[in-house]
Write an enzyme that holds these catalytic residues in place. Structure first.
Site, PDB file in Angstrom:
ATOM      1  N   GLY A  19       0.813  -1.220  -0.175  1.00 18.05           N
ATOM      2  CA  GLY A  19      -0.020   0.065  -0.062  1.00 18.05           C
ATOM      3  C   GLY A  19       0.879   1.364   0.051  1.00 18.05           C
TER       4      GLY A  19
ATOM      5  N   PHE B 117       1.428   9.364   3.611  1.00 18.20           N
ATOM      6  CA  PHE B 117       2.457   9.248   4.883  1.00 18.20           C
ATOM      7  C   PHE B 117       3.525   8.232   4.317  1.00 18.20           C
ATOM      8  CE2 PHE B 117       1.693   4.642   4.892  1.00 18.20           C
ATOM      9  CZ  PHE B 117       0.533   4.465   4.278  1.00 18.20           C
TER      10      PHE B 117
ATOM     11  N   ASP C 216     -12.766  10.280   6.410  1.00 18.07           N
ATOM     12  CA  ASP C 216     -12.463   9.630   4.848  1.00 18.07           C
ATOM     13  C   ASP C 216     -12.967   8.229   4.733  1.00 18.07           C
ATOM     14  OD1 ASP C 216     -10.968  10.031   2.474  1.00 18.07           O
ATOM     15  OD2 ASP C 216      -9.075   9.177   3.525  1.00 18.07           O
TER      16      ASP C 216
END
Length: 866
Positions: free
Chosen positions: A511, A515, A629
Site C-alpha cells: 500500500g 504518509f 475519510d
C-alpha cells in the site's frame, strides 16, 4: 528588370528569415558539450559539436577512471556520443566554470557499452551536484541510450557534478551537456492546485524533465527544437488513456503567430511545431459531446511536479468560440479556458504552469484532462497542444530518493547517525522513565521542530512511568515492550521490523499513501503476518496523519476496526504495525482488479460490517469520533471477508455541546459531504454521506468519480440518484448480480443510500439507522434465496421477514472491546464464502494491493457540474 526584381525578392526573404531567427535563436553564455571518452570531435545531426575527451579533461577530477569505446559499429544509435563511455571505480567530479548565473540545462547521456572493464548493465551509482541529488542508486539495465535532463538554477561561479559508485560497483557517463537556459524559461510563480492559489518560489528548486509531449504532432528532436529539446508524439495513442476519444489536428507552422507584445511567450518556450498541432476531442457522433480527453503519466508519487500546459487555438473559425476546462489529477486546473480571449487572436500560443502537490498523487500517477465547458456560445470542443511534466526537488534538495547530499533525510534525520540507537541498545535492561530520559537527552536540539515520531508520541506517555516493561536480553535484537494501558500495544525495535519486511524491500510494499509506504511483514518467528506502515518525514501532512491515527487507535477497540498491534519509535522513524488483512480493500473486489465478483449477500455483509465499525466510532466513546475519510479503499477485508474500517489519519473527535467541528476540508474525491465542503463544518453526518457513496459503489461496481465518462455520469452519487428518482435503479446495478438479486432487498438498499446522500446533514439518518436498513435488506435477500427464487431478479413476492431490532443509540465505554455496540442482532460471517449456485465452499483468492491509507487531501471541486 527581372534581375532587379529577383534581388528585391531575395532581400525580402533574407529579412523575413532574419526576423524569424531573431525571434527563435538563443546563444547560451555557457555551452559545455562533452563526449566523455571520444578521440575526436563528435558532430551531431542538429549541428552541435561535442568536444573530445582530451579537451574536456581539465574539467575532470578522478583517481581511478577508464575510458572505453565500442570496437564495432553499434546499429541504430541516435548519436555518436553513445559510442564511448568513461567508467569510474571511485568517486569522480566534473567542475565547470560558469560565465553567467541562472538556470542551466544539465543533460546526462548513458548507454551501457559492452567492454572488458566492467559490465555496465549492472553498474549502480549516484549522481549529485554540490546541492542536489540528481540520481540515487541509479542503474541502466536496458540496451537503449538513456537521457536524463535536469534544469538547475546555478548561482555559484563553478558547477560540479559528482559520480559516486556504490560499493563493489562502478559509475559511468557517455556525454554531458551543461548549457545556459533563457532567463524567461522558468518564472518564480505558478498556479497551485492544493492549496488553490498562486505558488511562489519556483526558482528555488531544481527540476527533472520526465515527460515532454507534442500533442497531435510528430516527434521533435533536438534538430528541430529551439533549445535542443526532444518532444515525444502522442499521435500513436501513447499517453492517451483512450485514443478513440481524441483526434489530431494541425496547421502549417507559418500560421503560428507569437505575440510581439508578450516576450515571455516565444519559440524558446516551445517551437512553432508544438503549437501547430493539437489533440482535440474525437467525433462521438452526438450533438453535444461531453467527455474528457485524458493523458496519463508515470511519476514518482512522493514528489511535487510542475506541469506546463501549452495551448494554441488552431481549430476555431473565429474568436471566443472555444471554451473548455482543464483538469490535473481530477482537480479543476483551468476553468472555462478561452485561449483566443487571452491572446486576442487565433493561432497564438499560450501556456500555463500548474504546481501539483504530492498529496494529490495516487497510485495511478499523474493525469491531465481537457473537456468542454458549459460556456454559452462554445463549440463543444477541447484541445491540448503540448504537455511538459517536470519533477520538483524535495525539502532536502533531492530529485531521487529521500536523502540530501549531506545525508539529511527529508523531515530532519541524518543517515548513518546510529550512535544513539547503539547506545540505547547497550542499556536495554533499563526500563521506565530512566530509559525515556536517556533517549530524550540524546535528541538533537531541534528535534521538536522536525516533528519526528517521538515529538508527539512521548508526551502521550509523559504521565505513565510504567511506559515500557522490558523483556529484552542483552545482545538480542528483538524486543517486546508493551504499553497496554495506553492501547499502543507492542514496541518493535527498528531492527525487528527491518527483518520482518526484508529491510523494507520495495517488493513487500502492499500500500502507498501520503504518509509513505505500507509493507507486508512477518513477525514472531514467521508465524504472524502484519502490515507495517512506515512514515515518510517528507510529508508534513503524513506526520499529522500518524499523530491523529495513533491517538485515535489508542482508545478504540472493535472487531470491525483494523487493530493496531504496535509501533516503533527509534532513529526518528515513525512506524505503526497493524493486523494484516489478506483480502485487501473492498474496492478491489468490486472493480478494477478482475477478481471474482462478490455476491449480493457478500456485499451486504461487508457493508453491514463497515456500518457497525462506523456506528461504534460515532457512539462507542464518550465523545464520539468522526472518521472523515470513509471510502471503499478504507474498508479492509480479512481472510473470511469480514469488513474492518481503517485509516484514522483524518479523524476528528466529535464536538462536545455543539453540532459541528469547524475545520479545513479534507477527504477524497466523490465522497465529500457537500455541506461540509460549503460550510467547512464537519459532523457525524459527513461520514454518513460518504458511506452512502460506498453503498452505491457496492451496488454499481464503479468508481465514485470517473472523469472519463460522459459529464452526467462522472459523479456516481449524482448519476445513481437520477436513476433512483426515475425508479430505475435496476438499470445501473452491477451486471454480475443479475439473476441473484432480490428486488426488495435492492430497493431497501438503494433507499438507505439515498437517505445518506441528502443535501443537508439534518436530513440524513444516523449510522445506527443505516445499519438497521442494511440488516433488513440482508434478511430480505436471505428469505428470497432460501425459497429458491434467486433465478428471477424481478420476483419480490417472497414473504417479507420482520425488520431487525433497531440498534442502541449510544455505547459509552470507550476502552472496552465492544463487539455488539452496533446492533443487538449481530451476524457472524461464515469462515468460507458460499457459492449460491451449488452451496459448496469456494475460496476467493486474496489480493496483495491492500491500501491501508492512501488518503487524497484535496479541496474538492464539484465535478458533477462539469
Amino acid at each position: 528588370m527581372p534581375t532587379l526584381l529577383m534581388i528585391i525578392v531575395l532581400l525580402l526573404m533574407i529579412c523575413i528569415s532574419c526576423t524569424t531567427n531573431g525571434l527563435s535563436s538563443f546563444s547560451p553564455k555557457d555551452n559545455f558539450l562533452i563526449d566523455c571518452a571520444a578521440e575526436k570531435v563528435a558532430s551531431l545531426p542538429d549541428g552541435r559539436q561535442f568536444k573530445t575527451d582530451s579537451e574536456s579533461k581539465s574539467f575532470l577530477q578522478a583517481t581511478d577512471d577508464t575510458k572505453v569505446s565500442s570496437n564495432d559499429p553499434i546499429p541504430n544509435l541516435p548519436s555518436p556520443i553513445y559510442s564511448n563511455a568513461r567508467i569510474f571505480i571511485k568517486k569522480a567530479k566534473y567542475t565547470f566554470p560558469l560565465t553567467q548565473p541562472g538556470f542551466h540545462w544539465l543533460r546526462l547521456h548513458f548507454y551501457p557499452i559492452k567492454n572488458t572493464i566492467f559490465e555496465l548493465h549492472t553498474a549502480t551509482f549516484s549522481v549529485n551536484t554540490d546541492k542536489y541529488v540528481l540520481l540515487h542508486s541509479f542503474n541502466v539495465n536496458n540496451d537503449t541510450p538513456l537521457l536524463k535532463e535536469f534544469l538547475i538554477n546555478a548561482t555559484d561561479p563553478h558547477f560540479s557534478i559528482y559520480f559516486i559508485p556504490t560499493k563493489d560497483s562502478a559509475a559511468f557517463i557517455n556525454a554531458i551537456e551543461l548549457v545556459s537556459a533563457p532567463d524567461n524559461l522558468i518564472f518564480d510563480t505558478g498556479s497551485s492546485l492544493f492549496p488553490v492559489g498562486d505558488f511562489s518560489g519556483l526558482t528555488n528548486y531544481a527540476f527533472q524533465t520526465l515527460h515532454r509531449i507534442n500533442n497531435g504532432g510528430p516527434l521533435i528532436t533536438s534538430s528541430n527544437d529551439t533549445l535542443a529539446r526532444t518532444w515525444q508524439s502522442d499521435s500513436d495513442g501513447s499517453y492517451l488513456t483512450n485514443k478513440n476519444l481524441a483526434k489530431s489536428v494541425s496547421v502549417a507552422t507559418t500560421a503560428i503567430k507569437f505575440p510581439s507584445n508578450t516576450p515571455t511567450i516565444s519559440p524558446l518556450i516551445a517551437p512553432p511545431t508544438v503549437y501547430a498541432s493539437a489533440m482535440e476531442m474525437g467525433d462521438a457522433g452526438v450533438d453535444e459531446p461531453n467527455f474528457n480527453v485524458s493523458w496519463k503519466f508515470d511519476v514518482d508519487t512522493a514528489f511535487d511536479y510542475l506541469v506546463r500546459l501549452h495551448f494554441c487555438d488552431i481549430v476555431s473559425k473565429g474568436l471566443n468560440q472555444l471554451y473548455f476546462n482543464v483538469y490535473v489529477n481530477g482537480k479543476m486546473a483551468v476553468p472555462n479556458l478561452d485561449v483566443s480571449a487571452i491572446t486576442g487572436a487565433l493561432a497564438t500560443p499560450y501556456y500555463k504552469d500548474i504546481v501539483v502537490n504530492a498529496s494529490l498523487m495516487s497510485d495511478e500517477g499523474l493525469t491531465v484532462q481537457v473537456g468542454p465547458a458549459n460556456a454559452e456560445g462554445g463549440n463543444g470542443n477541447a484541445i491540448m497542444n503540448g504537455i511538459e511534466v517536470l519533477k520538483i526537488s524535495n525539502s532536502v534538495d533531492s530529485l531521487d530518493g529521500e536523502f540530501g547530499v549531506d545525508g539529511r533525510k527529508a523531515g530532519g534525520s541524518i543517515r548513518g547517525k546510529v550512535a544513539t540507537a547503539g547506545f540505547a541498545m547497550m542499556f536495554g535492561a533499563f526500563v521506565g522513565l530512566g530509559v525515556m530520559v536517556i533517549r530524550w537527552n540524546k535528541r538533537p536540539p531541534d528535534w521538536q521542530k522536525r516533528k519526528s515520531f517521538s515529538s508527539w508520541l512521548l508526551p502521550v506517555h509523559a504521565g505513565d512511568t510504567s511506559f515500557m516493561n522490558s523483556k529484552t536480553s542483552m545482545g538480542s535484537h528483538k524486543s517486546n515492550f508493551y504499553s497496554s494501558t495506553m492501547g499502543l500495544g507492542r514496541f518493535f525495535s527498528l531492527a525487528e521490523l527491518q527483518e520482518a519486511t526484508k529491510n523494507f524491500d520495495s517488493k513487500e510494499i502492499i500500500g502507498v499513501g501520503g504518509f509513505g509506504n505500507v509493507y507486508l511483514g512477518v513477525i514472531d518467528e514467521g508465524t504472524t503476518k502484519v502490515a507495517v506502515k512506515r512514515g515518510n518525514p517528507q510529508s508534513e501532512q503524513g506526520i499529522n496523519e500518524f499523530q491523529t491515527e495513533i491517538q485515535m487507535l489508542s482508545k478504540l477497540r472493535h472487531r470491525h476496526l483494523v487493530s493496531l498491534i504496535g509501533y516503533c519509535d527509534e532513529n526518528s522513524e515513525m512506524i505503526l504495525v497493524y493486523e494484516y488483512m489478506p483480502n485487501g480493500h473492498f474496492r478491489d473486489h468490486l472493480y478494477g482488479k478482475n477478481l471474482p465478483p462478490l455476491s449480493w449477500k457478500q456485499r451486504l455483509e461487508i457493508c453491514i460490517g463497515a456500518a457497525r465499525g462506523l456506528h461504534y466510532l460515532h457512539t462507542g466513546t464518550a465523545q464520539g469520533i468522526i472518521h472523515r475519510d470513509v471510502k471503499t479503499t478504507n474498508i479492509l477485508l480479512d481472510e473470511n471477508f469480514n469488513a474492518k474500517v481503517s485509516d484514522f489519519g483524518l479523524s476528528k473527535d466529535a464536538p462536545m455541546g455543539q453540532g459541528h467541528v469547524s475545520t479545513a476540508v479534507k477527504g477524497s474525491f466523490g465522497y465529500l459531504d457537500p455541506e461540509y465542503f460549503r460550510k467547512q463544518q464537519l459532523t457525524e453526518k459527513s461520514d454518513v454521506y460518504s458511506f452512502g457513496v460506498v453503498l452505491l459503489e457496492a451496488l454499481c461496481a464503479r468508481a465514485a468519480i470517473n472523469p472519463q465518462l460522459p459529464r452526467e455520469q462522472v459523479n456516481l452519487a449524482d448519476w445513481a440518484m437520477q436513476w433512483k428518482r426515475k425508479g430505475m435503479v435496476d438499470k445501473i446495478v452491477d451486471p454480475h448480480l443479475a439473476g441473484s438479486l432480490n428486488a426488495e432487498s435492492m430497493k431497501k438498499f438503494a433507499e438507505a443510500a439515498e437517505k445518506c446522500l441528502a443535501d443537508y446533514g439534518v436530513d440524513r439518518p444516523t449510522m445506527g439507522d443505516v445499519l438497521w436498513n442494511l440488516e433488513y435488506a440482508l434478511q430480505l435477500q436471505d428469505a428470497f434465496t432460501q425459497e429458491g427464487k434467486a433465478q428471477d431478479p424481478s420476483n419480490s413476492t417472497a414473504a417479507v421477514p420482520a425488520p431487525p431490532t433497531p440498534p442502541p443509540n449510544n455505547v459509552n465505554n470507550p476502552t472496552i472491546v465492544d463487539d455488539h455496540s452496533a446492533s443487538s442482532r449481530e451476524r457472524e460471517l461464515p469462515p468460507q464464502q458460499v457459492n449460491e449456485n451449488n452451496n459448496g465452499p469456494t475460496q476467493v483468492p486474496p489480493t496483495t494491493t491492500d491500501d491501508y491509507s492512501g488518503t487524497m487531501f484535496s479541496q474538492v471541486n464539484n465535478l458533477s457540474g462539469r
